[in-house]
Design a protein around this motif. Structure first.
Motif, PDB file in Angstrom:
ATOM      1  N   LEU A  92       0.800  -1.226   0.000  1.00 25.65           N
ATOM      2  CA  LEU A  92       0.000   0.000   0.000  1.00 25.65           C
ATOM      3  C   LEU A  92       0.832   1.276   0.000  1.00 25.65           C
ATOM      4  O   LEU A  92       0.427   2.287  -0.552  1.00 25.65           O
ATOM      5  CB  LEU A  92      -0.922   0.027   1.219  1.00 25.65           C
ATOM      6  N   ARG A  93       1.987   1.232   0.658  1.00 32.39           N
ATOM      7  CA  ARG A  93       2.784   2.444   0.888  1.00 32.39           C
ATOM      8  C   ARG A  93       2.978   3.321  -0.345  1.00 32.39           C
ATOM      9  O   ARG A  93       2.774   4.538  -0.273  1.00 32.39           O
ATOM     10  CB  ARG A  93       4.127   2.067   1.499  1.00 32.39           C
ATOM     11  N   PRO A  94       3.328   2.796  -1.504  1.00 26.96           N
ATOM     12  CA  PRO A  94       3.544   3.673  -2.664  1.00 26.96           C
ATOM     13  C   PRO A  94       2.277   4.411  -3.120  1.00 26.96           C
ATOM     14  O   PRO A  94       2.371   5.419  -3.814  1.00 26.96           O
ATOM     15  CB  PRO A  94       4.024   2.717  -3.767  1.00 26.96           C
ATOM     16  N   ASN A  95       1.122   3.925  -2.723  1.00 29.97           N
ATOM     17  CA  ASN A  95      -0.138   4.505  -3.194  1.00 29.97           C
ATOM     18  C   ASN A  95      -0.919   5.259  -2.120  1.00 29.97           C
ATOM     19  O   ASN A  95      -2.012   5.747  -2.387  1.00 29.97           O
ATOM     20  CB  ASN A  95      -1.038   3.386  -3.750  1.00 29.97           C
ATOM     21  N   GLY A 148       0.450  15.730   6.659  1.00 34.36           N
ATOM     22  CA  GLY A 148      -0.432  15.407   5.549  1.00 34.36           C
ATOM     23  C   GLY A 148      -1.201  16.582   4.989  1.00 34.36           C
ATOM     24  O   GLY A 148      -2.218  16.387   4.340  1.00 34.36           O
ATOM     25  N   ALA A 149      -0.755  17.792   5.203  1.00 41.96           N
ATOM     26  CA  ALA A 149      -1.470  18.962   4.715  1.00 41.96           C
ATOM     27  C   ALA A 149      -1.285  19.115   3.207  1.00 41.96           C
ATOM     28  O   ALA A 149      -0.260  18.741   2.635  1.00 41.96           O
ATOM     29  CB  ALA A 149      -0.988  20.222   5.426  1.00 41.96           C
ATOM     30  N   TYR A 150      -2.274  19.675   2.577  1.00 46.38           N
ATOM     31  CA  TYR A 150      -2.305  19.774   1.116  1.00 46.38           C
ATOM     32  C   TYR A 150      -1.175  20.628   0.553  1.00 46.38           C
ATOM     33  O   TYR A 150      -0.629  20.318  -0.490  1.00 46.38           O
ATOM     34  CB  TYR A 150      -3.656  20.332   0.673  1.00 46.38           C
ATOM     35  N   VAL A 209      -0.595   8.194  -0.529  1.00 44.85           N
ATOM     36  CA  VAL A 209      -0.904   9.612  -0.737  1.00 44.85           C
ATOM     37  C   VAL A 209      -2.077   9.747  -1.699  1.00 44.85           C
ATOM     38  O   VAL A 209      -3.029  10.483  -1.440  1.00 44.85           O
ATOM     39  CB  VAL A 209       0.330  10.391  -1.240  1.00 44.85           C
ATOM     40  N   GLY A 210      -2.023   9.027  -2.787  1.00 50.25           N
ATOM     41  CA  GLY A 210      -3.123   9.068  -3.748  1.00 50.25           C
ATOM     42  C   GLY A 210      -4.433   8.569  -3.164  1.00 50.25           C
ATOM     43  O   GLY A 210      -5.499   9.137  -3.414  1.00 50.25           O
ATOM     44  N   LEU A 211      -4.367   7.518  -2.353  1.00 54.62           N
ATOM     45  CA  LEU A 211      -5.579   6.986  -1.724  1.00 54.62           C
ATOM     46  C   LEU A 211      -6.199   8.003  -0.768  1.00 54.62           C
ATOM     47  O   LEU A 211      -7.407   8.227  -0.765  1.00 54.62           O
ATOM     48  CB  LEU A 211      -5.274   5.688  -0.979  1.00 54.62           C
ATOM     49  N   PHE A 247     -10.020  10.708  -1.104  1.00 59.34           N
ATOM     50  CA  PHE A 247     -11.134  10.955  -0.193  1.00 59.34           C
ATOM     51  C   PHE A 247     -11.400  12.444  -0.012  1.00 59.34           C
ATOM     52  O   PHE A 247     -12.426  12.828   0.537  1.00 59.34           O
ATOM     53  CB  PHE A 247     -10.878  10.307   1.170  1.00 59.34           C
ATOM     54  N   ALA A 248     -10.477  13.289  -0.445  1.00 59.10           N
ATOM     55  CA  ALA A 248     -10.614  14.751  -0.396  1.00 59.10           C
ATOM     56  C   ALA A 248     -10.922  15.273   1.007  1.00 59.10           C
ATOM     57  O   ALA A 248     -11.746  16.160   1.196  1.00 59.10           O
ATOM     58  CB  ALA A 248     -11.664  15.222  -1.398  1.00 59.10           C
TER      59      ALA A 248
END
Length: 78
Positions: free
Chosen positions: A15-18, A38-40, A20-22, A26-27
Motif C-alpha cells: 500500500l505504501r507507494p499509493n 499530511g497537509a495539502y 498519498v493518492g488513496l 477521499f478529499a
C-alpha cells in the motif's frame, strides 16, 4: 500471531507507494485530518515548527535542571 504480523507488514509494503493518492482521493480537508505532515500545501517544516511553538510543553520556562546541569556543559569549551 507471527503470521498475522508478517501479513500486515506485507500489506503495508504493497500500500505504501499509493497511500498519498488513496488519501487524496477521499478529499479530506486539512482541518479534519489535523496533520502537520499530511497537509495539502506540503509546508511540513513550517507547520511542525508552529505546532511546536504552540505546544503546552513549550509554554513553560526552562526547567531548573537545565541551568544546573546542561547549561554549564553547553557553555564549556569541550
Amino acid at each position: 500471531m507471527e503470521f498475522v504480523r508478517e501479513r500486515i507488514q506485507y500489506c503495508y509494503k504493497q500500500l505504501r507507494p499509493n497511500l498519498v493518492g488513496l488519501v487524496d482521493a477521499f478529499a479530506f480537508a486539512d482541518q479534519s485530518l489535523n496533520s502537520a505532515l499530511g497537509a495539502y500545501d506540503g509546508d511540513v517544516y513550517n507547520r511542525l515548527y508552529n505546532w511546536a511553538k504552540r505546544a503546552p510543553l513549550n509554554k513553560t520556562d526552562v526547567h531548573s535542571s537545565y541551568h544546573k546541569y546542561l547549561k554549564p556543559i553547553l557553555k564549556s569549551k569541550i
